[in-house]
Design a protein around this motif. Structure first.
Motif, short mmCIF file in Angstrom:
data_model
loop_
_atom_site.label_atom_id
_atom_site.label_comp_id
_atom_site.label_asym_id
_atom_site.label_seq_id
_atom_site.Cartn_x
_atom_site.Cartn_y
_atom_site.Cartn_z
N PRO A 56 7.01 -38.38 8.96
CA PRO A 56 8.01 -39.66 8.73
C PRO A 56 8.65 -40.02 10.24
CG PRO A 56 8.83 -37.82 7.69
CD PRO A 56 7.45 -37.26 8.25
N THR A 57 8.73 -41.34 10.23
CA THR A 57 9.28 -41.72 11.63
C THR A 57 10.00 -43.10 11.16
OG1 THR A 57 7.46 -43.34 12.04
CG2 THR A 57 7.19 -41.07 13.20
N GLY A 58 11.29 -42.96 11.76
CA GLY A 58 12.37 -44.14 11.45
C GLY A 58 12.48 -44.25 9.89
N GLU A 59 12.17 -45.46 9.34
CA GLU A 59 12.26 -45.92 7.86
C GLU A 59 11.11 -45.52 7.30
OE1 GLU A 59 14.18 -49.56 7.13
OE2 GLU A 59 15.72 -49.25 8.85
N THR A 60 9.99 -45.26 7.98
CA THR A 60 8.71 -44.79 7.43
C THR A 60 8.83 -43.44 6.81
OG1 THR A 60 7.59 -46.28 8.88
CG2 THR A 60 6.21 -44.77 7.57
N SER A 61 8.32 -43.50 5.59
CA SER A 61 8.36 -41.85 4.82
C SER A 61 7.37 -40.91 5.25
CB SER A 61 8.40 -42.36 3.14
OG SER A 61 7.26 -42.91 3.12
N GLY A 62 6.32 -41.45 5.94
CA GLY A 62 5.16 -40.58 6.22
C GLY A 62 3.87 -40.98 5.64
N ARG A 63 2.84 -40.23 5.75
CA ARG A 63 1.46 -40.62 5.03
C ARG A 63 1.23 -39.44 4.05
NH1 ARG A 63 -1.71 -41.94 9.11
NH2 ARG A 63 -2.48 -39.91 9.26
N PRO A 64 0.96 -39.56 2.84
CA PRO A 64 0.47 -38.63 2.14
C PRO A 64 -0.94 -38.13 2.64
CG PRO A 64 0.75 -40.42 0.67
CD PRO A 64 1.17 -40.76 2.22
N GLY A 65 -1.25 -36.85 2.54
CA GLY A 65 -2.65 -36.14 2.89
C GLY A 65 -2.63 -34.80 3.01
N LEU A 66 -3.43 -34.30 3.91
CA LEU A 66 -3.75 -33.08 3.93
C LEU A 66 -3.15 -32.34 5.14
CD1 LEU A 66 -7.76 -32.96 3.91
CD2 LEU A 66 -6.14 -32.54 1.76
N SER A 67 -2.78 -31.18 5.04
CA SER A 67 -2.52 -30.23 6.26
C SER A 67 -3.52 -29.95 7.26
CB SER A 67 -1.92 -29.01 5.90
OG SER A 67 -1.36 -28.17 6.84
N PRO A 68 -3.52 -30.58 8.51
CA PRO A 68 -5.02 -30.36 9.16
C PRO A 68 -4.77 -29.16 10.35
CG PRO A 68 -3.48 -31.70 10.38
CD PRO A 68 -2.73 -31.35 9.47
N LEU A 69 -6.03 -28.91 10.49
CA LEU A 69 -6.45 -28.01 11.86
C LEU A 69 -7.53 -28.86 12.45
CD1 LEU A 69 -6.09 -25.68 13.71
CD2 LEU A 69 -7.89 -24.36 12.36
N ARG A 70 -6.86 -29.69 13.47
CA ARG A 70 -8.01 -30.66 14.19
C ARG A 70 -8.63 -29.53 15.09
NH1 ARG A 70 -3.79 -35.10 15.55
NH2 ARG A 70 -2.62 -33.05 15.59
N LEU A 71 -10.05 -29.78 15.03
CA LEU A 71 -10.96 -29.21 16.19
C LEU A 71 -11.50 -30.23 17.21
CD1 LEU A 71 -12.82 -26.91 13.33
CD2 LEU A 71 -10.84 -26.23 15.05
N ARG A 72 -11.64 -29.83 18.35
CA ARG A 72 -12.46 -30.36 19.41
C ARG A 72 -13.52 -29.64 19.40
NH1 ARG A 72 -10.12 -32.60 24.79
NH2 ARG A 72 -9.89 -34.37 23.31
N GLU A 73 -14.90 -30.20 19.25
CA GLU A 73 -16.26 -29.62 19.23
C GLU A 73 -16.87 -30.05 20.39
OE1 GLU A 73 -20.29 -29.99 16.64
OE2 GLU A 73 -18.67 -31.16 15.92
N LYS A 74 -17.44 -28.76 20.87
CA LYS A 74 -18.51 -29.15 22.18
C LYS A 74 -19.67 -28.38 21.55
CE LYS A 74 -15.10 -27.84 25.50
NZ LYS A 74 -14.63 -27.20 26.54
N ARG A 75 -20.84 -29.38 21.82
CA ARG A 75 -22.12 -28.99 21.67
C ARG A 75 -22.70 -28.34 22.82
NH1 ARG A 75 -24.19 -33.43 17.27
NH2 ARG A 75 -22.58 -33.04 15.93
N CYS A 76 -23.22 -27.18 22.72
CA CYS A 76 -23.87 -26.39 23.81
C CYS A 76 -25.08 -26.51 23.78
CB CYS A 76 -23.21 -25.04 23.70
SG CYS A 76 -21.25 -24.88 23.80
N GLY A 77 -25.82 -26.74 25.01
CA GLY A 77 -27.37 -26.74 25.26
C GLY A 77 -27.67 -25.75 26.04
N ALA A 78 -28.97 -25.49 26.15
CA ALA A 78 -29.62 -24.53 27.19
C ALA A 78 -29.25 -24.84 28.61
CB ALA A 78 -31.15 -24.46 26.86
#
Length: 189
Positions: A56-78
């Motif tokens: 929530p920010t200011g007068e906005t109540s927030g957005r419904p949704g999931l509790s996240p664990l965001r990941l930054r993916e790296k694809r590794c090559g030979a």
């Protein structure tokens, strides 16, 4: 999400990991049993960006949704492809700004990296990890037994190996007070 939550509430079924805002989604939920109070805390590491609950920010109540664990993916090559990666990096750098070094390239939201082994590497968002660990400590204070659950498909559904961040995250969760850590989501037996 709201309808599912309503039905679960009406039937006395404990659930966690979703809410009307990020604080509610990340908070532990409790179940009273004859042997003590059980806390359940849940998050998702496999999710669409728009599924994340918002603060929530200011007068906005927030957005419904999931509790996240965001990941930054790296694809590794030979490592033998390092020369080609350097060529792409130089060409791409001329077109737009980029981050990385001579052995990595960020393109279309993914980082491609030269490495000895082919595979995926994931870096958990440090703010998400801090929020989850704080919520685990809070849930531990008010429960006799704490279960933490992660819905994740990392590195992919086809993989037989856990993601590279899994062990250190599990240790952190247990050190913060989790009695059990369960990861579910890969579509395998």
């Amino acid at each position: 999400m709201r309808e599912t939550s309503r039905v679960l509430d009406e039937n006395g079924i404990a659930y966690a990991g979703v809410g009307e805002n990020l604080a509610q989604a990340g908070a532990a939920r409790f179940l009273e049993t004859t042997r003590g109070r059980v806390a359940l805390l849940s998050f998702a590491s496999s999710l669409w960006p728009q599924a994340r609950a918002g603060e929530p920010t200011g007068e906005t109540s927030g957005r419904p949704g999931l509790s996240p664990l965001r990941l930054r993916e790296k694809r590794c090559g030979a490592a033998r492809y390092a020369r080609e990666l350097e060529t792409y990096t130089r060409c791409y750098a001329r077109l737009r700004s980029w981050s990385g070094g001579p052995k990595s390239l960020m393109f279309a939201g993914l980082t491609y990296k030269a490495a000895e082994n082919v595979g995926h590497s994931f870096e958990p968002n440090p703010h998400d990890v801090a929020d989850i660990l704080r919520n685990v400590r809070h849930g531990r204070q008010f429960s006799d037994f704490l279960i933490v659950s992660n819905h994740g498909h990392d590195p992919r559904n086809w993989s037989q190996e856990p993601p590279d961040y899994a062990q250190s995250l599990a240790h952190g969760l247990i050190d913060a007070g989790a009695d059990a850590y369960v990861v579910h989501g890969p579509h395998q037996l």
